[in-house]
Design a protein around this motif. Structure first.
Motif, mmCIF file in Angstrom:
data_model
loop_
_atom_site.group_PDB
_atom_site.id
_atom_site.type_symbol
_atom_site.label_atom_id
_atom_site.label_comp_id
_atom_site.label_asym_id
_atom_site.label_seq_id
_atom_site.Cartn_x
_atom_site.Cartn_y
_atom_site.Cartn_z
ATOM 1 N N GLN A 17 0.822 -1.214 0.000
ATOM 2 C CA GLN A 17 0.000 0.000 0.000
ATOM 3 C C GLN A 17 0.856 1.264 0.000
ATOM 4 N N LEU A 18 2.092 1.155 0.438
ATOM 5 C CA LEU A 18 2.899 2.336 0.748
ATOM 6 C C LEU A 18 3.839 2.758 -0.367
ATOM 7 N N VAL A 19 3.956 1.933 -1.408
ATOM 8 C CA VAL A 19 4.894 2.230 -2.485
ATOM 9 C C VAL A 19 4.463 3.504 -3.208
ATOM 10 N N GLY A 20 5.423 4.374 -3.489
ATOM 11 C CA GLY A 20 5.136 5.593 -4.222
ATOM 12 C C GLY A 20 5.978 6.743 -3.711
ATOM 13 N N THR A 21 5.634 7.950 -4.152
ATOM 14 C CA THR A 21 6.376 9.148 -3.780
ATOM 15 C C THR A 21 5.522 10.015 -2.869
ATOM 16 N N TYR A 22 6.118 10.417 -1.762
ATOM 17 C CA TYR A 22 5.446 11.238 -0.753
ATOM 18 C C TYR A 22 6.026 12.648 -0.785
ATOM 19 N N GLU A 23 5.145 13.648 -0.717
ATOM 20 C CA GLU A 23 5.550 15.054 -0.699
ATOM 21 C C GLU A 23 5.264 15.609 0.692
ATOM 22 N N GLY A 24 6.219 16.351 1.240
ATOM 23 C CA GLY A 24 6.060 16.889 2.583
ATOM 24 C C GLY A 24 5.357 18.236 2.609
ATOM 25 N N SER A 25 4.785 18.552 3.781
ATOM 26 C CA SER A 25 4.208 19.876 4.001
ATOM 27 C C SER A 25 4.545 20.326 5.417
ATOM 28 N N LEU A 26 4.264 21.587 5.708
ATOM 29 C CA LEU A 26 4.584 22.194 7.003
ATOM 30 C C LEU A 26 6.065 22.007 7.311
ATOM 31 N N GLU A 27 6.400 21.347 8.456
ATOM 32 C CA GLU A 27 7.818 21.165 8.803
ATOM 33 C C GLU A 27 8.555 20.321 7.771
ATOM 34 N N ALA A 28 7.819 19.529 7.009
ATOM 35 C CA ALA A 28 8.440 18.666 6.001
ATOM 36 C C ALA A 28 8.397 19.301 4.609
ATOM 37 N N GLU A 29 8.136 20.604 4.532
ATOM 38 C CA GLU A 29 8.098 21.302 3.244
ATOM 39 C C GLU A 29 9.401 21.059 2.495
ATOM 40 N N GLY A 30 9.292 20.653 1.230
ATOM 41 C CA GLY A 30 10.486 20.407 0.424
ATOM 42 C C GLY A 30 11.081 19.029 0.608
ATOM 43 N N VAL A 31 10.525 18.249 1.520
ATOM 44 C CA VAL A 31 11.015 16.893 1.743
ATOM 45 C C VAL A 31 10.252 15.946 0.830
ATOM 46 N N ARG A 32 10.959 15.015 0.238
ATOM 47 C CA ARG A 32 10.321 14.010 -0.609
ATOM 48 C C ARG A 32 10.871 12.643 -0.220
ATOM 49 N N LEU A 33 9.981 11.676 -0.158
ATOM 50 C CA LEU A 33 10.368 10.305 0.186
ATOM 51 C C LEU A 33 9.757 9.379 -0.854
#
Length: 163
Positions: free
Chosen positions: A45-61
Motif C-alpha cells: 500500500q505504501l509504495v510511491g512518492t510522498y511530498e512533505g508539508s509544514l515542517e516537512a516542506e520540500g522533503v520528498r520520500l
C-alpha cells in the motif's frame, strides 16, 4: 523523550476536546489532518512518492518495493532533516538512499510503523534523525508522519502523491 510539562499537554488535550466538540457538533464534520494511525498497513500500500508539508516542506520520500518481498524495499529521501527537530534544532538536510520495512503493530501503541535505514550513516549525524514514521490511511489519502503527540496534528507529514 519529551521535556515539555505534562500540565501543558493535559491542558492542550482538554482544549482540543473542547474545541473539537464545539466545532464538530457531535459528528465528525472535520476531516482529520492525517488519517488515524494504521494498525494493518502493508508494504504494498505504501509504495510511491510522498511530498512533505509544514515542517516537512520540500522533503520528498520515495518508497520502492523489493520484488518478491512483502515487508518493504528501498527508499530515496530528498532534503531529509538530520538532528533533533523535535527541539527545533534541525541539522543539515541530506539526500540519500536506504531501505525501509513495515514494522507490525505491537502493543501497547498498536500501530504500524515504517522503519527506515539510511545507507550512509555519516549523513545521519545524530541519533535523533527521524527514522520511524507512523502510517495513516483512509479511503482517499495515505500519509506517513512523525506522531510525537497524538493529540496534535503532526507538523512533519508527507502525503502520497496520487498519480
Amino acid at each position: 523523550m519529551h521535556h515539555r510539562s505534562h500540565r501543558i499537554r493535559r491542558t492542550t488535550a482538554a482544549l482540543t476536546v473542547l474545541v473539537g466538540s464545539l466545532t464538530a457538533c457531535g459528528s465528525d464534520a472535520l476531516e482529520r489532518c492525517v488519517p488515524e494511525a494504521s494498525t494493518t498497513a502493508s508494504a504494498a500500500q505504501l509504495v510511491g512518492t510522498y511530498e512533505g508539508s509544514l515542517e516537512a516542506e520540500g522533503v520528498r520520500l520515495t518508497l520502492t518495493a523489493t520484488p518478491g518481498g512483502n515487508r518493504g524495499g528501498t527508499l530515496t529521501a530528498e532534503n531529509w532533516p538530520t538532528g533533533n527537530f523535535h527541539k527545533s534544532q534541525p541539522g543539515r538536510a541530506f539526500t540519500g538512499t536506504g531501505t525501509w520495512e513495515v514494522e507490525d503493530a505491537r502493543p501497547p501503541k498498536g500501530r504500524s510503523l515504517i522503519r527506515m535505514q539510511f545507507d550512509d550513516p555519516s549523513e545521519v549525524t545524530s541519533s535523533d534523525t527521524l527514522d520511524k514514521l507512523s502510517i495513516g490511511i483512509d479511503a482517499k489519502r495515505i500519509f506517513v508522519y512523525d506522531d510525537s503527540d497524538p493529540d496534535v496534528c503532526p507538523d512533519f507529514r508527507l502525503k502520497l502523491r496520487q498519480n
